[in-house]
Write a protein that holds these residues in place. Structure first.
Motif, PDB file in Angstrom:
ATOM      1  N   PHE A 132      30.589 -39.636  83.303  1.00 40.03           N
ATOM      2  CA  PHE A 132      30.095 -39.395  81.951  1.00 40.03           C
ATOM      3  C   PHE A 132      29.507 -37.996  81.813  1.00 40.03           C
TER       4      PHE A 132
ATOM      5  N   ASP B  30      27.861 -49.596  73.105  1.00 39.06           N
ATOM      6  CA  ASP B  30      26.882 -49.468  74.173  1.00 39.06           C
ATOM      7  C   ASP B  30      26.199 -48.126  74.047  1.00 39.06           C
TER       8      ASP B  30
ATOM      9  N   THR C 282      24.712 -44.900  76.444  1.00 37.61           N
ATOM     10  CA  THR C 282      24.771 -44.324  77.780  1.00 37.61           C
ATOM     11  C   THR C 282      23.385 -43.876  78.231  1.00 37.61           C
TER      12      THR C 282
ATOM     13  N   PHE D 293      28.454 -45.327  72.603  1.00 34.38           N
ATOM     14  CA  PHE D 293      29.805 -45.479  73.123  1.00 34.38           C
ATOM     15  C   PHE D 293      30.538 -46.491  72.248  1.00 34.38           C
TER      16      PHE D 293
ATOM     17  N   PHE E 117      32.615 -41.104  72.306  1.00 39.68           N
ATOM     18  CA  PHE E 117      31.167 -40.964  72.251  1.00 39.68           C
ATOM     19  C   PHE E 117      30.778 -40.573  70.835  1.00 39.68           C
TER      20      PHE E 117
ATOM     21  N   TYR F 158      36.885 -39.768  74.578  1.00 39.05           N
ATOM     22  CA  TYR F 158      36.658 -39.931  76.013  1.00 39.05           C
ATOM     23  C   TYR F 158      37.982 -40.164  76.722  1.00 39.05           C
TER      24      TYR F 158
ATOM     25  N   LEU G 157      28.882 -51.400  79.355  1.00 38.91           N
ATOM     26  CA  LEU G 157      28.546 -50.648  80.557  1.00 38.91           C
ATOM     27  C   LEU G 157      27.676 -51.512  81.461  1.00 38.91           C
TER      28      LEU G 157
ATOM     29  N   ASN H 143      26.540 -48.266  85.441  1.00 36.81           N
ATOM     30  CA  ASN H 143      27.281 -47.339  84.588  1.00 36.81           C
ATOM     31  C   ASN H 143      28.794 -47.434  84.763  1.00 36.81           C
TER      32      ASN H 143
END
Length: 278
Positions: free
Chosen positions: A4, A53, A55, A61, A70, A79, A91, A95
Motif C-alpha cells: 500500500f 475499508d 487503510t 478503500f 483508494f 489500485y 483488509l 493488512n
C-alpha cells in the motif's frame, strides 16, 4: 499483494487540498463529505460493492467489483483490476486484502491476483475480520432458513460459530471469541467461549440493522439502518443522526457509506463523543 505504501505516497503527491469540490455542510457542519455523485460526473454509471475499508495510512478503500481504488483528499487513485469479480472485501489485521467471489473466499497476492483459500457454502456471503480470526456469514435468505457465522482457520477449513434464524446483516468482533451480530432489526452479543448468544436490543421500527461499529476510544456501540444511525448507551438506544449506511469507526470519527447513492461522509469524533445527538 502489492504494498500500500507506494500507492499511498503517489496519491499524496497527486492530491489537492480539501475534500470533494461539492463539499457542503451536513448536520450543521458536523460531517465531512468524502464521496458524492458530483465527484463521479465523468463516470456516472460506476457502482460500488457493499463493502469498504480504511487503510492504516488513512485512506478509504473501495471496489466496483473488478476495480479497486483508494479515495482520499485528491479524489480517486486506481489500485488494481481484479481477475475475478468480488461481491465483498475486507483488509485483515495484517493488512492483507481478502475477498469473496461467487462461492470462493480468498486473498489477493503480490501481483493483485485472487488466490482461492476455500469454497464457501453459499454465494453472496460477507466477510468480517477480527484480531485473530476471519468470519464469513450468510447475508441473504436461503432455503434452509438457517443463517450462520463461520470462522475460517489457517488450514483453509471453517466451522459454524453461530446459527441465527434470519439473514445476518453485520458481524463485529469486540475481542477474540466475542461478536456483535445483527439480524433484521435485532442486535445480539455472542460469546463463543461461554457458548452463549444474547439479544441486546430490538429496534422499535422494522428497519433492518445494516452495520455495526464501535468507538475504540470510549467503547460506544453504533449501529445503523438505511435511514438512521443509533448508539447503545447502557440499555438505552439513542438516535444519533437521520443518515443511514455502512459504518466504520476510524481514529478521526465515524465513516458512513451509502454505495447505492455513491455517498460517503465522516461524522467527526469530537462531535460524537461530546454530544448526545444531532
Amino acid at each position: 499483494m502489492k504494498k500500500f505504501a507506494a500507492y499511498i505516497l503517489s496519491f499524496l503527491l497527486l492530491s489537492v487540498a480539501g475534500l470533494a469540490q461539492d463539499n457542503k455542510p451536513l448536520a450543521s457542519q458536523k460531517a465531512d463529505i468524502f464521496l458524492s455523485k458530483d465527484m463521479l460526473k465523468s463516470n456516472p454509471k460506476v457502482s460500488f460493492v457493499k463493502s469498504f475499508d480504511y487503510t492504516p495510512d488513512g485512506f478509504v478503500f473501495l471496489s466496483t467489483g473488478k476495480n479497486f481504488v483508494f479515495l482520499g483528499n485528491g479524489g480517486f487513485l486506481p489500485y488494481f483490476t481484479s481477475n475475478v469479480t468480488v461481491s465483498c472485501f475486507a483488509l485483515s489485521s495484517t493488512n492483507v486484502l481478502t475477498a469473496i467471489s461467487g462461492k470462493q473466499y480468498g486473498i489477493f497476492n503480490e501481483k493483485g491476483t485472487f488466490v482461492k483459500i476455500c469454497d464457501l457454502p453459499r454465494t453472496n456471503m460477507r466477510i468480517a475480520h477480527g484480531s485473530e480470526a476471519v468470519y464469513v456469514y450468510d447475508s441473504q435468505k436461503n432455503a434452509t432458513n438457517t443463517y450462520c457465522v463461520y470462522g475460517i482457520f489457517d488450514d483453509a477449513t471453517y466451522s459454524v460459530l453461530a446459527r441465527m434464524k434470519k439473514p445476518i446483516s453485520s458481524v463485529y468482533e469486540t475481542r477474540n471469541g466475542t461478536l456483535f451480530i445483527a439480524t433484521s432489526n435485532e442486535l445480539y452479543f455472542a460469546d463463543f467461549q461461554k457458548k452463549n448468544i444474547t439479544k441486546i436490543t430490538t429496534l422499535a421500527t422494522n428497519d433492518d440493522i445494516l452495520s455495526i461499529a464501535v468507538n475504540p476510544i470510549d467503547g460506544m456501540i453504533y449501529f445503523s439502518t438505511a435511514k438512521q444511525i443509533f448508539r447503545l448507551n447502557g440499555n438505552a438506544i439513542e438516535p444519533v443522526i437521520e443518515l443511514g449506511g455502512l459504518l466504520k469507526y476510524t481514529k478521526d470519527g465515524l465513516l458512513v457509506f451509502q454505495p447505492e447513492n455513491k455517498f460517503m461522509c465522516r461524522l467527526r469524533n469530537n462531535i460524537l463523543i461530546t454530544e448526545n445527538q444531532f
